[in-house]
Design an enzyme around this catalytic site. Structure first.
Site, short mmCIF file in Angstrom:
data_model
loop_
_atom_site.label_atom_id
_atom_site.label_comp_id
_atom_site.label_asym_id
_atom_site.label_seq_id
_atom_site.Cartn_x
_atom_site.Cartn_y
_atom_site.Cartn_z
N ARG A 55 0.81 -1.22 0.00
CA ARG A 55 0.00 0.00 0.00
C ARG A 55 0.84 1.27 0.00
O ARG A 55 0.37 2.31 -0.46
CB ARG A 55 -0.95 -0.02 1.19
CG ARG A 55 -1.98 -1.12 1.04
CD ARG A 55 -3.15 -0.84 1.89
NE ARG A 55 -4.17 -1.87 1.80
CZ ARG A 55 -5.16 -1.98 2.65
NH1 ARG A 55 -5.28 -1.13 3.64
NH2 ARG A 55 -6.06 -2.93 2.50
N ASP A 164 -15.89 9.31 10.12
CA ASP A 164 -14.76 8.45 9.78
C ASP A 164 -13.49 9.26 10.00
O ASP A 164 -13.51 10.50 9.92
CB ASP A 164 -14.84 7.97 8.32
CG ASP A 164 -13.99 6.73 8.07
OD1 ASP A 164 -14.56 5.62 8.01
OD2 ASP A 164 -12.75 6.86 7.95
C1 LIG Z 1 -13.86 -1.65 6.82
S1 LIG Z 1 -14.44 0.00 6.92
C2 LIG Z 1 -16.03 -0.27 7.68
C3 LIG Z 1 -17.13 0.53 7.02
C4 LIG Z 1 -18.54 0.25 7.53
N1 LIG Z 1 -18.66 0.48 8.94
C5 LIG Z 1 -18.95 -1.16 7.20
O1 LIG Z 1 -18.98 -2.02 8.07
O2 LIG Z 1 -19.25 -1.43 6.02
C6 LIG Z 1 -13.45 0.63 8.28
C7 LIG Z 1 -13.44 2.15 8.36
O3 LIG Z 1 -12.91 2.53 9.64
C8 LIG Z 1 -12.21 3.75 9.48
N2 LIG Z 1 -11.31 3.94 10.64
C9 LIG Z 1 -10.16 3.30 10.92
N3 LIG Z 1 -9.63 3.77 12.07
C10 LIG Z 1 -10.50 4.72 12.54
C11 LIG Z 1 -10.51 5.57 13.68
N4 LIG Z 1 -9.53 5.56 14.58
N5 LIG Z 1 -11.56 6.42 13.83
C12 LIG Z 1 -12.55 6.46 12.91
N6 LIG Z 1 -12.59 5.69 11.80
C13 LIG Z 1 -11.56 4.82 11.62
C14 LIG Z 1 -11.50 3.58 8.15
O4 LIG Z 1 -11.12 4.83 7.59
C15 LIG Z 1 -12.56 2.82 7.32
O5 LIG Z 1 -13.33 3.72 6.56
#
Ligand SMILES: C[S@@+](CC[C@H](N)C(=O)[O-])C[C@H]1O[C@@H](n2cnc3c(N)ncnc32)[C@H](O)[C@@H]1O
Length: 299
Positions: A55, A164
């Site tokens: 990445r 997010d």
């Molecule tokens: C796999 S996606 C999940 C999206 C959605 N909740 C779903 O289940 O389809 C994980 C998301 O968590 C966000 N993320 C990671 N670390 C985070 C943090 N410390 N605070 C807020 N968001 C975070 C990432 O940017 C990403 O968009």
């Protein structure tokens, strides 16, 4: 961290962990993983070295850097703030889709919304939080579930907060434009009622319509930092994000959610996640990866 504080790498620490164009040493990997952990709570074990390499190699090429150690020096420097954001965006997993884990939306529709809608029709409010909303499909699926039961919802006191850590995914969610294949999980009838068709580069796309846009508010928010919003939510969706955090961070997040959920309110989590720690005694299971906060009859 100063150079003096950092462990001086031995021969093993400076060897490449992943074969390829750039050297990613164990020392570089530790520098990257500790920065990511401090900024976002995401825990990257050494088994993720190939993913980190894949990445970030693109960033090294774009920046014309020769080695990961130069990249580390860049992101550790005070003026590396912009690149730290890029690194975080590259290392977070944003996979999502409309109506992902459909049982949650069925639960919302049949077990949570009917009473809330009755109360909101009499002047009450409804509040939802999609914490870690990625590119918006999750909060828009909540909006679609509400609108399919109550098409007038956007004219009432109904709000879905979508947050997010990554500003890029927030911008995509706010724009609300999705390709044919991305909207395919949305039933045809809902698509026609609640989306508008738009052309992007000569291809048909679907844009979240006015009612959906009115219901959902996108904001950048880091779950491991303090949360500015006051007030409580009738349901929180926090799915497929804490899985990337270590156990103490997961427990702290569950604990922080609890005072923000209405008594009897719902907490939806990812299929491979579990509420653990002190928060576990304050919720009851109410279906697959679904919890209700104890303390009152379900609304
Ligand atoms: C796999 S996606 C999940 C999206 C959605 N909740 C779903 O289940 O389809 C994980 C998301 O968590 C966000 N993320 C990671 N670390 C985070 C943090 N410390 N605070 C807020 N968001 C975070 C990432 O940017 C990403 O968009």
């Amino acid at each position: 961290m100063t150079n003096a504080q950092r462990k001086v790498p031995g021969a093993e620490d400076s060897q490449a962990m992943v074969p390829g164009e750039f050297t990613l040493s164990r020392d570089d990997f530790r520098r990257i993983s500790s920065m990511i952990h401090a900024e976002s709570g995401i825990f990257l074990p050494e088994s993720k070295a190939a993913l980190v390499y894949a990445r970030l190699a693109k960033r090294l090429r774009t920046l014309r850097l020769q080695a990961f150690k130069d990249y580390c020096a860049l992101v550790e420097a005070p003026e590396g703030e912009g690149e730290r954001q890029e690194m975080l965006a590259a290392l977070t997993t944003n996979v999502t889709r409309f109506y992902r884990e459909p049982h949650h939306f069925e639960h919302l529709k049949t077990r949570v919304l009917p009473k809330l809608i009755q109360a909101a029709q009499r002047g009450g409010k409804m509040r939802f939080w999609s914490a870690a909303c990625s590119t918006g499909q999750e909060p828009y699926s909540i909006a679609l579930t509400i609108l399919s039961l109550w098409p007038e919802a956007a004219k009432h006191d109904v709000r879905i907060l979508a947050t997010d850590i990554d500003p890029n995914v927030i911008a995509t969610g706010r724009a609300g434009v999705y390709s044919e294949s991305l909207v395919s999980p949305v039933p045809e009838e809902q698509r026609r009622r609640f989306f508008e068709t738009v052309n992007v580069d000569g291809k048909p796309h679907w844009r979240a319509g006015e009612a959906m846009q009115k219901l959902v508010a996108f904001r950048q928010l880091n779950l491991i930092e303090s949360w500015p919003m006051r007030g409580t939510f009738d349901a929180i969706f926090c799915r497929n994000v804490v899985i990337y955090f270590d156990e103490p961070t997961q427990q702290r997040i569950w604990e922080n959610f609890l005072p923000r959920i209405e008594p009897g309110g719902a907490l939806y989590i990812g299929h491979s996640e579990r509420v653990t720690g002190p928060a576990a005694s304050l919720v009851a299971s109410d279906g697959i990866s679904t919890y209700r906060k104890l303390g009152a009859d379900h609304k």
